[in-house]
Write an enzyme that holds these catalytic residues in place. Structure first.
Site, PDB file in Angstrom:
ATOM      1  N   SER A 150      -9.685   1.733   3.299  1.00 15.26           N
ATOM      2  CA  SER A 150      -8.752   2.269   2.484  1.00 15.26           C
ATOM      3  C   SER A 150      -7.693   1.390   1.755  1.00 15.26           C
ATOM      4  CB  SER A 150      -8.015   3.431   3.142  1.00 15.26           C
ATOM      5  OG  SER A 150      -7.065   2.785   4.032  1.00 15.26           O
ATOM      6  N   SER A 205      -9.625  -0.657   7.545  1.00 18.36           N
ATOM      7  CA  SER A 205      -9.006  -0.653   6.513  1.00 18.36           C
ATOM      8  C   SER A 205      -8.191  -1.680   5.572  1.00 18.36           C
ATOM      9  CB  SER A 205      -8.045   0.416   6.215  1.00 18.36           C
ATOM     10  OG  SER A 205      -8.934   1.738   5.933  1.00 18.36           O
ATOM     11  N   LYS A 219       0.813  -1.033  -0.087  1.00 19.47           N
ATOM     12  CA  LYS A 219       0.022  -0.093   0.026  1.00 19.47           C
ATOM     13  C   LYS A 219       0.971   1.195  -0.120  1.00 19.47           C
ATOM     14  CE  LYS A 219      -3.656   1.957   2.915  1.00 19.47           C
ATOM     15  NZ  LYS A 219      -4.569   1.449   3.949  1.00 19.47           N
TER      16      LYS A 219
HETATM   17  N1  GLN Z   1     -13.316   3.857   6.797  1.00 20.20           N
HETATM   18  C1  GLN Z   1     -12.276   4.510   7.725  1.00 20.20           C
HETATM   19  C2  GLN Z   1     -12.003   5.797   7.847  1.00 20.20           C
HETATM   20  O1  GLN Z   1     -12.277   6.354   6.728  1.00 20.20           O
HETATM   21  C3  GLN Z   1     -11.201   3.534   8.201  1.00 20.20           C
HETATM   22  C4  GLN Z   1      -9.946   3.937   7.518  1.00 20.20           C
HETATM   23  C5  GLN Z   1      -8.805   3.156   7.791  1.00 20.20           C
HETATM   24  O2  GLN Z   1      -8.807   2.118   8.641  1.00 20.20           O
HETATM   25  N2  GLN Z   1      -7.651   3.483   7.260  1.00 20.20           N
HETATM   26  O3  GLN Z   1     -11.486   6.362   8.763  1.00 20.20           O
END
Ligand code: GLN
Length: 513
Positions: free
Chosen positions: A154, A178, A79
């Site tokens: 994400s 994420s 990532k």
């Molecule tokens: N969907 C969550 C957010 O928008 C989680 C994001 C993550 O785990 N990086 O913050």
């Protein structure tokens, strides 16, 4: 089975027995990327030459009988938020579009030391803020099961790259879900290890008390393999925990006896899609058939997890992202254009004689910050910075941030109590299967609610994992979430492996035209 369809563990066996080479595997992955990534767009950048050269070097070493690392020639996708020396690390943001870190993240250093072949960088929501990959500054990633749908986020590119058989292993990060949520939406496995299990050194920070790096793969064994490589204490991250890393790959095939699984009553209420619920309940029946007992329990504070997370995460983000001011590194506005603009404004105000407005004109430094940040950050990141700044401001700190910290403690206590009664908590990963691209982009609250089942594990710091457990009638993957007490990753992996011995959901792949 072809190279690209094999699991990392199978490929490793073939590499060790000389039936294939690292170059052959890298070439097969690159070919699959060439064939399909123009549509899926899992990758932001692919390091073709670097990967092939590295694979050749590892092959040569193996051939000469010299030592080869634990991942001995397996391609790994990363990532795009792990600092990698001299290579662009964008975090899905214009702010870091041309950022080349001067050092390697600890996880990158460990992957290199284990002889992984770093094949490319996967797409993500900007600064990991989002759950659909629609917040990336560099375009959408499409779900390989249905290109009109989001892959989750994400770590959307990470999950999509695995689902599309472009790589056997992928590394993501999980702050509120994420890793687990995109793994669920793409029909692969993903783990959020316990807070402190994996070093965060060199992970571009989003919310430092929640962030954790996690492995994604296509089998529980593969997750075990990758976790074994990346886990461990690190003097460079004071929040990492220095306890021995179990040999997950050795214990994984041992079934858990007298396993007690808990279902959280509150998880099966409003908002949960009927097909997701049915798949999750069926998965618990599979565990029962394997000898587990299943009971219901209550986690009364779970309903506050989303609200709590969306105070704490933005507060930490607003502080972490203060460093992107154009002065240190990252994007900096065009100062020549800025000076011309400022001079024109000053001249116009001098002509009108409005001395008050003239005095209020930004000084050049403030204006540089303002323009840099306005240009560098996308809408969702700006929203979070504003929420966080507001919640931390003098008049609201107690009402929001402090309150959220107290609820966070109650959520952790719910888990502590639950884990006195059960060994694992099972439930959904997300309330629905992957949704259409564009469906929720204008509705931040609907996006935030997607984190209903995942954010509490980050707030509590415990371990969680997502494993494929079904397909919807529309042919979309459904994920089962397992959660375990801190540092019980081994329990999660053994449970996931048991499930995979009894079912074949993890072997299903989308048809790519
Ligand atoms: N969907 C969550 C957010 O928008 C989680 C994001 C993550 O785990 N990086 O913050």
């Amino acid at each position: 089975m072809s190279l690209i369809e094999s699991t990392a563990t199978e490929l490793l066996g073939q590499l060790q027995s000389g039936r294939t080479t690292a170059v052959e595997i890298a070439a097969a992955c690159l070919k699959q990327i060439d064939r399909h990534d123009a549509k899926i767009k899992a990758f932001l950048r692919v390091d073709r030459d670097g990967a092939l050269a590295r694979a050749a070097e590892i092959d040569a070493r193996r051939k000469a009988g010299k030592p080869v690392g634990r991942l001995g020639g397996l391609p790994v996708a990363v990532k795009d938020l792990l600092c990698t020396k001299g290579q662009r690390t964008t975090c899905g943001s214009r702010m870091l579009e041309n950022f080349r870190p001067p050092y390697d993240a600890t996880v990158i250093a460990k992957l290199r030391a284990a002889d992984a072949v770093l094949i490319g960088r996967t797409n993500m929501d900007e600064f990991a803020m989002g759950g659909s990959n629609e917040n990336s500054a560099f375009g959408l990633t499409h779900n390989p099961w249905d290109l009109t749908r989001i892959p989750g986020g994400s770590s959307g590119g990470a999950a999509a790259s695995l689902a599309a058989s472009m790589v056997p292993l992928s590394v993501g990060s999980d702050t509120g879900g994420s890793v687990r949520q995109p793994a669920g939406f793409c029909g692969v496995l993903g783990m959020k290890p316990t807070y402190g299990r994996v070093s965060r050194y060199g992970l571009v920070a989003f919310a430092s008390s929640l962030d954790q790096i996690g492995p994604l793969g296509r089998s529980a064994e593969d997750i075990a393999l990758l976790l074994e490589v990346i886990a461990g204490g690190d003097p460079l991250d004071s929040t990492s925990v220095d306890r021995p890393v179990p040999k997950y790959t050795e214990s994984i095939a041992r079934p858990l006896e007298n396993l007690r699984i808990g279902l959280v009553r509150e998880h099966f209420g409003e908002g949960l899609d009927a097909e997701v619920e049915a798949a999750v309940r069926e998965a618990t029946r599979v565990y029962q058939s394997l000898g587990a007992t299943v009971s219901e329990l209550s986690m009364p504070h779970g309903k506050y997890a989303v609200a709590t997370y969306y105070i704490i995460a933005p507060c930490e983000a607003s502080s972490n992202l203060a460093r992107y001011d154009g002065a240190h590194y990252g994007h900096r506005t065009d100062e020549k254009a800025m000076a011309v603009e400022l001079a024109a404004q000053r001249k116009a105000l001098q002509q009108t004689g409005d001395s008050r407005k003239l005095e209020a004109l930004d000084n050049p430094l403030i204006r540089m910050y303002r323009r840099t940040r306005a240009e560098g950050f996308g809408a969702e990141v700006k929203r979070r910075i504003m929420i966080g700044t507001y919640a931390l401001s003098a008049g609201y700190y107690d009402a929001y941030y402090l309150k959220a910290l107290k609820v966070r403690r109650l959520i952790r206590q719910d888990y502590d109590r639950a884990f006195e009664q059960v060994d694992l908590i099972a439930g959904p990963v997300a309330p629905t299967p992957a949704f259409e691209i564009g469906e929720k982009v204008d509705d931040p609250l609907a996006m935030y609610l997607l984190d209903l089942y995942t954010a509490s594990a980050n707030l509590a710091g415990i371990a969680g994992m997502s494993i494929p457990c079904g397909l919807s009638t529309g042919g979309l993957p459904i994920g089962l979430q397992l959660q375990a007490p801190p540092f019980e990753e081994e329990r999660l992996l053994r449970a996931a492996h048991m499930f995979q011995q009894a079912t074949d959901w993890h072997t299903r792949r989308p048809e790519l035209s």
